[in-house]
Scaffold this motif. Structure first.
Motif, PDB file in Angstrom:
ATOM      1  N   ASN A   1      46.144  50.775  74.559  1.00 57.93           N
ATOM      2  CA  ASN A   1      47.055  49.647  74.344  1.00 57.93           C
ATOM      3  C   ASN A   1      47.351  49.006  75.699  1.00 57.93           C
ATOM      4  OD1 ASN A   1      49.144  47.932  73.821  1.00 57.93           O
ATOM      5  ND2 ASN A   1      49.988  49.240  72.218  1.00 57.93           N
TER       6      ASN A   1
ATOM      7  N   LEU B   1      49.054  44.433  75.175  1.00 53.45           N
ATOM      8  CA  LEU B   1      48.947  43.221  74.368  1.00 53.45           C
ATOM      9  C   LEU B   1      50.232  43.125  73.562  1.00 53.45           C
ATOM     10  CD1 LEU B   1      45.260  43.676  73.200  1.00 53.45           C
ATOM     11  CD2 LEU B   1      46.107  41.867  74.688  1.00 53.45           C
TER      12      LEU B   1
ATOM     13  N   ALA C   1      52.698  42.931  70.659  1.00 55.09           N
ATOM     14  CA  ALA C   1      52.674  43.293  69.240  1.00 55.09           C
ATOM     15  C   ALA C   1      52.808  42.037  68.379  1.00 55.09           C
ATOM     16  CB  ALA C   1      53.803  44.263  68.938  1.00 55.09           C
TER      17      ALA C   1
ATOM     18  N   PHE D   1      49.607  40.117  67.271  1.00 53.24           N
ATOM     19  CA  PHE D   1      48.892  40.665  66.106  1.00 53.24           C
ATOM     20  C   PHE D   1      49.524  40.139  64.814  1.00 53.24           C
ATOM     21  CE2 PHE D   1      48.029  43.393  69.627  1.00 53.24           C
ATOM     22  CZ  PHE D   1      46.772  43.927  69.421  1.00 53.24           C
TER      23      PHE D   1
HETATM   24  C1  LIG Z   1      50.554  48.233  71.354  1.00 54.51           C
HETATM   25  O1  LIG Z   1      51.826  48.783  71.146  1.00 54.51           O
HETATM   26  C2  LIG Z   1      52.697  47.988  70.371  1.00 54.51           C
HETATM   27  C3  LIG Z   1      54.060  48.610  70.377  1.00 54.51           C
HETATM   28  O2  LIG Z   1      53.995  49.982  70.161  1.00 54.51           O
HETATM   29  C4  LIG Z   1      52.098  47.837  68.979  1.00 54.51           C
HETATM   30  O3  LIG Z   1      52.924  47.094  68.147  1.00 54.51           O
HETATM   31  C5  LIG Z   1      50.752  47.131  69.134  1.00 54.51           C
HETATM   32  O4  LIG Z   1      50.147  46.946  67.898  1.00 54.51           O
HETATM   33  C6  LIG Z   1      49.854  47.934  70.049  1.00 54.51           C
HETATM   34  N1  LIG Z   1      48.639  47.214  70.323  1.00 54.51           N
HETATM   35  C7  LIG Z   1      47.441  47.758  70.194  1.00 54.51           C
HETATM   36  C8  LIG Z   1      46.293  46.937  70.605  1.00 54.51           C
HETATM   37  O5  LIG Z   1      47.283  48.877  69.754  1.00 54.51           O
END
Ligand SMILES: *[C@@H]1O[C@H](CO)[C@@H](O)[C@H](O)[C@H]1NC(C)=O
Ligand code: HEM
Ligand SMILES: *[C@@H]1O[C@H](CO)[C@@H](O)[C@H](O)[C@H]1NC(C)=O
Ligand SMILES: *[C@@H]1O[C@H](CO)[C@@H](O)[C@H](O)[C@H]1NC(C)=O
Ligand SMILES: *[C@@H]1O[C@H](CO)[C@@H](O)[C@H](O)[C@H]1NC(C)=O
Ligand SMILES: *[C@@H]1O[C@H](CO)[C@@H](O)[C@H](O)[C@H]1NC(C)=O
Ligand SMILES: *[C@@H]1O[C@H](CO)[C@@H](O)[C@H](O)[C@H]1NC(C)=O
Length: 354
Positions: A103, A106, A108, A111
């Motif tokens: 991670n 990026l 959250a 997404f």
């Molecule tokens: C990174 O961490 C955040 C918070 O925990 C999460 O919401 C997000 O989806 C994660 N991103 C990836 C690429 O896994």
């Protein structure tokens, strides 16, 4: 709030002005086989207006999300190609945690924004538009709505079936501690030249960074190529290596997509080694200067490099799938693949399934 909307309005005005000169370059752009400028003309003609309209709303509340979306597209394309693999929820696909992609801070929210756009687009057109295309359109709109150049994006990407491993992710994304030699070598493997490297780094004209991405330049020894006042300000926000705080990437105009990032570099106020060394290194110094004094030139080169980046190892035609949920593979993948031949056929297939 009034100030924010005035700022926003002026950005919109700026960006509409720059469209004219840049769209002329379209004929000379290389388009990968399987992608096209008019891919959704029949199957989802409103896709780009749906995304643009919704992102205007999102950015009115928080312009910072534009940076998150631009970076998402970069990470997607650099690792395993622009196939929305970056969106796949690692744990949901069942690999060991060690293989899961790291991670890399990026956002959250980025997404969530993409899947919300996917939902809006699929409600209008059915499941015909890929998550990878939505990421590419959203990145372009992030640039435009922050005051940068407008440009058309070739569409028709399909979504990948596998996410990149931890190792592949680390191997393909350069570290902020990289010098120019490392960047040039690393990006040359993707067919980017020195101008591309300098232009793409201009993505750092918007957005933020966490302290631990650059505190190696402050502690234990201060990087001599960093402006002293700038370093002191950074130390105030980041009193130790791993403080959880954030700073802006472009101190002159943190939310505006402009050429001020290059002016920062000329003033030794680049945040990462990978940024500042572009001005130190003789091979890229003149490109930095040229972009610092001529924003039109930067915009032109940025668009060219983004179009290249946005077509890295794309899946097209019958490859991959069109995900129903950007964070997971389709459970019915085999059935769907069998029904895909051309755009029109996809449309028919979905009309039947609905
Ligand atoms: C990174 O961490 C955040 C918070 O925990 C999460 O919401 C997000 O989806 C994660 N991103 C990836 C690429 O896994
Ligand atoms: C050339 C090599 C690059 C390196 C080493 C690099 C490194 C980084 C790092 C370390 C961060 C901060 C992460 C954090 O601490 O939160 C960041 C942020 C960012 N990068 Fe890059 N990057 C590179 C290229 C790019 C490219 C090509 C783009 C897009 C065209 C881009 C767009 C961004 C944006 C917009 C942010 C801010 C994200 C946010 O505010 O959430 N970067 N980058
Ligand atoms: C990933 O990299 C680590 C450290 O370099 C190595 O030990 C490991 O074997 C690699 N894993 C795979 C699946 O290649
Ligand atoms: C750039 O970094 C690499 C890897 O750390 C190092 O081997 C190389 O000497 C550096 N090059 C310059 C010109 O500083
Ligand atoms: C870092 O900041 C985030 C939100 O900005 C917060 O959720 C998290 O708990 C913080 N982590 C630490 C170690 O303080
Ligand atoms: C800036 O760059 C543009 C685009 O390449 C060029 O047409 C223009 O002449 C340049 N302006 C100056 C002042 O050099
Ligand atoms: C998409 O998949 C994720 C991961 O399984 C899940 O958490 C989320 O609720 C799904 N979204 C929708 C809209 O179904």
């Amino acid at each position: 709030m009034a100030k924010a909307s005035a700022f926003f309005a002026s950005l919109l005005l700026l960006s509409s002005l720059s469209l004219v000169s840049l769209s002329e370059a379209k004929d000379s752009v290389h388009v990968e086989k399987g992608l096209s400028w008019t891919f959704y003309k029949k199957s989802c003609p409103k896709v780009e207006s749906i995304v643009r309209k919704q992102l205007k709303k999102v950015f009115k509340d928080d312009i910072g999300q534009a940076a998150g979306l631009l970076r998402l597209h970069f990470h997607d394309c650099f690792v395993q190609g622009c196939d929305a693999s970056v969106l796949l929820d690692g744990s949901a696909s069942g690999p060991s945690e060690q293989d899961a992609p790291p991670n890399l801070s990026l956002r959250a929210r980025a997404f969530e924004i993409i899947d919300d756009l996917r939902d809006r687009v699929h409600k209008e057109c059915g499941r015909v538009v890929s998550c990878a295309d939505i990421v590419a359109i959203a990145a372009r709109d992030s640039v435009v709505l922050s005051g940068g150049p407008d440009y058309d994006v070739p569409l028709g990407r399909r979504d990948g079936l596998t996410f990149a491993t931890r190792n592949a992710t680390v191997a393909n994304l350069p570290a902020p501690s990289s010098n120019t030699s490392v960047l040039l070598t690393s990006l040359a493997t993707k067919n980017f030249d020195a101008t591309d490297v300098v232009a793409l780094s201009g993505g750092h004209t918007i957005g933020i960074s966490h302290c631990n991405s650059f505190t190696d330049r402050l502690y234990p020894t201060q990087d001599p190529t960093m402006d002293k006042t700038f370093a002191n300000d950074l130390k105030e926000t980041c009193p130790a290596k791993d403080t959880n705080n954030t700073v802006v990437l472009d101190i002159r105009s943190p939310d505006a997509f402009d050429n001020k990032y290059y002016v920062d570099l000329m003033n030794r106020q680049g945040l990462f080694t990978s940024d500042q060394d572009l001005y130190t290194d003789k091979r890229t110094r003149d490109i930095v200067k040229a972009f610092a004094v001529n924003q039109t030139l930067f915009f032109e080169e940025f668009v060219k490099s983004m179009l290249k980046m946005g077509q890295l190892s794309v899946l097209t035609g019958k490859q991959g799938e069109i995900r129903a949920n950007c964070s997971v593979r389709n459970p019915d993948n085999k059935k769907f693949l069998a029904s895909v031949v051309e755009e029109d056929v996809v449309e028919e297939a979905w009309a039947e399934l609905r």
